[in-house]
Design a protein around this motif. Structure first.
Motif, PDB file in Angstrom:
ATOM      1  N   ASP A 188       0.813  -1.204   0.000  1.00  0.00           N
ATOM      2  CA  ASP A 188       0.000   0.000   0.000  1.00  0.00           C
ATOM      3  C   ASP A 188       0.850   1.259   0.000  1.00  0.00           C
ATOM      4  O   ASP A 188       0.312   2.373  -0.070  1.00  0.00           O
ATOM      5  CB  ASP A 188      -0.983   0.023   1.185  1.00  0.00           C
ATOM      6  CG  ASP A 188      -0.495  -0.749   2.386  1.00  0.00           C
ATOM      7  OD1 ASP A 188       0.254  -1.716   2.222  1.00  0.00           O
ATOM      8  OD2 ASP A 188      -0.884  -0.397   3.511  1.00  0.00           O
ATOM      9  N   ASP A 252      -6.029  -3.538  -4.403  1.00  0.00           N
ATOM     10  CA  ASP A 252      -6.960  -2.710  -3.651  1.00  0.00           C
ATOM     11  C   ASP A 252      -7.094  -1.359  -4.345  1.00  0.00           C
ATOM     12  O   ASP A 252      -6.113  -0.626  -4.487  1.00  0.00           O
ATOM     13  CB  ASP A 252      -6.438  -2.526  -2.234  1.00  0.00           C
ATOM     14  CG  ASP A 252      -7.356  -1.678  -1.384  1.00  0.00           C
ATOM     15  OD1 ASP A 252      -8.462  -1.359  -1.847  1.00  0.00           O
ATOM     16  OD2 ASP A 252      -6.977  -1.333  -0.260  1.00  0.00           O
ATOM     17  N   ALA A 257      -5.049  -1.856   1.289  1.00  0.00           N
ATOM     18  CA  ALA A 257      -4.628  -3.230   1.594  1.00  0.00           C
ATOM     19  C   ALA A 257      -3.548  -3.730   0.653  1.00  0.00           C
ATOM     20  O   ALA A 257      -3.244  -4.915   0.636  1.00  0.00           O
ATOM     21  CB  ALA A 257      -5.842  -4.165   1.557  1.00  0.00           C
ATOM     22  N   ILE A 260      -3.396  -8.472  -2.599  1.00  0.00           N
ATOM     23  CA  ILE A 260      -3.715  -9.746  -1.960  1.00  0.00           C
ATOM     24  C   ILE A 260      -3.782 -10.813  -3.040  1.00  0.00           C
ATOM     25  O   ILE A 260      -4.437 -10.621  -4.070  1.00  0.00           O
ATOM     26  CB  ILE A 260      -5.046  -9.681  -1.193  1.00  0.00           C
ATOM     27  CG1 ILE A 260      -4.961  -8.633  -0.074  1.00  0.00           C
ATOM     28  CG2 ILE A 260      -5.397 -11.044  -0.606  1.00  0.00           C
ATOM     29  CD1 ILE A 260      -6.266  -8.411   0.656  1.00  0.00           C
ATOM     30  N   HIS A 416      -0.403 -11.624   1.549  1.00  0.00           N
ATOM     31  CA  HIS A 416      -0.755 -10.231   1.789  1.00  0.00           C
ATOM     32  C   HIS A 416       0.500  -9.380   1.611  1.00  0.00           C
ATOM     33  O   HIS A 416       1.465  -9.514   2.378  1.00  0.00           O
ATOM     34  CB  HIS A 416      -1.283 -10.033   3.211  1.00  0.00           C
ATOM     35  CG  HIS A 416      -2.507 -10.828   3.541  1.00  0.00           C
ATOM     36  ND1 HIS A 416      -3.775 -10.282   3.531  1.00  0.00           N
ATOM     37  CD2 HIS A 416      -2.668 -12.141   3.887  1.00  0.00           C
ATOM     38  CE1 HIS A 416      -4.666 -11.217   3.871  1.00  0.00           C
ATOM     39  NE2 HIS A 416      -4.008 -12.341   4.096  1.00  0.00           N
ATOM     40  N   ARG A 418       1.641  -5.894   2.131  1.00  0.00           N
ATOM     41  CA  ARG A 418       1.145  -4.719   2.831  1.00  0.00           C
ATOM     42  C   ARG A 418       2.277  -4.045   3.595  1.00  0.00           C
ATOM     43  O   ARG A 418       3.381  -4.592   3.729  1.00  0.00           O
ATOM     44  CB  ARG A 418       0.036  -5.121   3.817  1.00  0.00           C
ATOM     45  CG  ARG A 418      -1.157  -5.799   3.178  1.00  0.00           C
ATOM     46  CD  ARG A 418      -2.230  -6.123   4.185  1.00  0.00           C
ATOM     47  NE  ARG A 418      -2.705  -4.922   4.879  1.00  0.00           N
ATOM     48  CZ  ARG A 418      -3.736  -4.922   5.725  1.00  0.00           C
ATOM     49  NH1 ARG A 418      -4.390  -6.036   5.970  1.00  0.00           N
ATOM     50  NH2 ARG A 418      -4.104  -3.809   6.317  1.00  0.00           N
ATOM     51  N   PRO A 422      -1.426  -8.357   8.406  1.00  0.00           N
ATOM     52  CA  PRO A 422      -2.876  -8.159   8.353  1.00  0.00           C
ATOM     53  C   PRO A 422      -3.598  -8.556   9.634  1.00  0.00           C
ATOM     54  O   PRO A 422      -4.738  -8.149   9.847  1.00  0.00           O
ATOM     55  CB  PRO A 422      -3.299  -9.059   7.184  1.00  0.00           C
ATOM     56  CG  PRO A 422      -2.250 -10.123   7.137  1.00  0.00           C
ATOM     57  CD  PRO A 422      -0.975  -9.463   7.553  1.00  0.00           C
TER      58      PRO A 422
END
Length: 541
Positions: A188, A252, A257, A260, A416, A418, A422
């Motif tokens: 992100d 996203d 997020a 994914i 994930h 990020r 998460p």
């Protein structure tokens, strides 16, 4: 060779596509050239690789090595995919697909296919390599490659629909597959960093060379309009293993997020594997605040990831800071049905890096099993490095049962990408590990003693009443603790505490340390694990 534009201009072709349920306008404006159609389904792909597992490995045919070797770093950098030729450049879906060119460092050709239709009507058509897809110098050695040579990999470009003023889809991508079974995605914070792999075979296995299977075939589903999800199928092949993969990847739209990926894979072993690494993550750790080198580099820290996080099947949250060891080390954290693990970049402070390559924005990668993985271990392999150009850290799940020839595995997990894990623990988390000479200021520093400062931040520590001190619960595989105490870090940050202790230990063998904070028998922090290496740190300070 079939020219897709010419083919689609005929009424016969249009009728054929319509009969398959394929919207002609979806690909009509693409410049890509496609081969003949063949039926496709994921189940059929799994069946195909299951049969292939019974036969010896057959490497892919490669273009002439003499030509590929001339496409060195400089020559490869001058070859740019023309985004007008991107798959799905004019729809359907938001995310066009562009391709990487072969070269000296990426010699294994990868076959790419566009999927048309759905369900029982799905067909695959190979995307045929042609130099016209690429902008390259007139004298580029790549122009001497034969037609149909293949591609090195692919990437999905950013959204070409809606309000994307800060991102030009022709220049920015959010996921890339390139080299062996490596792939990566941005988080992100819009930055690439560490990589994932389809599989890891015999990483740091004594007496055996590591094997690097390749993704040899990719199949791209035509994405639905306005969807933030893309679906890609793949074949992985190597001397010891073959498998089929399905990647469901979501970008996203709000950047909250990151990316994914849901992974569904069927794996079949051709021969015994000493260390079978499931859902491996590969990263770089050179140095950080933990152990300070003697001026090897001007920056305070250099790493893509600073620690391994584990959420065990029993619910314990573990943090293991990374090391740059003196020799290759492998650590195993036994578990049963883990809830997740990942290589994380927790330190997000630019001042801690002072570099324009955005280490503070590198994504974390969290692996979430979607089904019980049974008994095994999260294994961490750390390899010595003296530069940031080498990936020297691997984290993976290794099943307890031997990986014997003839074994098969069906696994589902979610990746994930990020800036943070998460599923964070509600407990205080470790934010820094610092080592220095043991003893006390103003006194002669004792030999073979190291001082540790382990910092935690979190809500449970904020709730301590004035004058209350958390207890540092310590244990080690060997050695003696002295000067053990806790204190609030005087920086004004609520809930910021550190545990301090001296460790006295003889010899060069590694020492495994364990620490967490508690108060009135209530656990306040995640569990800090560390492998202290006396040989590595002797003489550093």
């Amino acid at each position: 060779m079939i020219n897709r534009r010419t083919f689609l201009s005929t009424a016969t072709a249009s009728a054929a596509l319509a009969a398959l349920g394929i919207p002609v306008e979806a690909l009509a404006t693409n410049r890509i050239k496609l081969g003949n159609a063949a039926p496709f389904s994921f189940e059929a792909l799994i069946a195909q690789v299951r049969v292939s597992a019974q036969s010896p490995y057959q490497p892919q045919n490669k273009p002439p090595a003499a030509i590929l070797d001339k496409i060195d770093y400089e020559a490869h950098g001058k070859i740019k995919f023309n985004t007008d030729a991107a798959l799905f450049a004019n729809g359907p879906g938001k995310f066009p697909v562009t391709f990487f060119h072969l070269g000296r460092f990426f010699q294994a050709p990868v076959h790419m296919y566009a999927l048309e239709g759905a369900g029982s009507n799905a067909h695959a058509r190979e995307i045929l390599y042609d130099e016209s897809y690429f902008d390259m110098p007139v004298d580029s050695p790549a122009r001497k490659l034969p037609r149909g040579s293949g591609f090195a990999g692919f990437r999905f470009q950013e959204n070409r629909q809606g309000d994307q003023a800060k991102l030009d889809w022709r220049k920015n991508d959010w996921v890339a597959f390139l080299g062996a079974s490596y792939f990566r995605a941005i988080g992100d914070l819009y930055q690439y960093g560490l990589s994932a792999r389809g599989i890891a075979i015999d990483v740091a296995q004594a007496g055996k060379a590591e094997e690097f299977p390749n993704f040899t075939h990719f199949y791209f589903e035509a994405p639905a309009d306005n969807s933030d999800t893309v679906v890609v199928y793949a074949v992985l092949d190597g001397p010891s293993i073959i498998g089929a993969y399905k990647f469901i990847m979501q970008r996203d739209p709000k950047g909250v997020a990151g990316v994914i990926m849901e992974v569904d894979c069927a794996l079949f072993l051709r021969r015994d594997v000493g260390r079978l690494g499931i859902a491996p993550a590969t990263s770089m750790y050179w140095f950080s605040e933990t152990v300070k080198g003697a001026g090897a580099d001007w920056r305070p820290e250099v790493h893509d990831s600073d620690g391994l996080a584990i959420w065990t099947g029993a619910g314990e949250h573990i943090w293991r800071p990374l090391n740059n060891p003196a020799r290759i080390t492998a650590s195993a954290f036994g578990d049963n049905n883990p809830r997740g693990f990942g290589l994380l970049q927790r330190d997000r402070n630019f001042d801690h890096y002072q570099d324009g390559v955005n280490y503070e924005r590198r994504p974390s990668l969290w692996v979430e099993p979607l089904e019980g993985w049974g008994e095994g271990a999260v294994q961490l392999v750390e390899i010595p490095t003296d530069d940031e150009i080498h990936d020297n850290v691997v984290a993976m799940w290794v099943p307890h049962a031997p990986a014997a020839a003839g074994n098969s595995y069906r696994l589902r997990y979610r990746l994930h990408w990020r800036k943070d894990e998460p599923f964070p623990s509600p407990l205080a988390r470790c934010v820094a590990t610092r080592l220095g000479n043991g003893g006390q200021p103003g006194q002669v520093r004792p030999q073979n003693v190291r001082k540790f400062m382990v910092e935690f931040v979190g809500a449970p520590l904020e709730k301590l009443a004035f004058g209350e001190l958390p207890e540092a619960v310590l244990s080690s595989s060997r050695g003696k603790f002295t000067y053990v105490f806790t204190e609030a870090v005087p920086d004004g940050v609520a809930g910021h505490w550190r545990a301090q202790f001296d460790l006295t230990v003889d010899g060069d063998d590694p020492v495994d340390l364990r620490l967490f904070l508690r108060h009135n028998n209530q656990t306040l922090s995640e569990t800090w694990l560390f492998q202290y290496q006396p040989f590595k740190t002797r003489g550093v300070y």
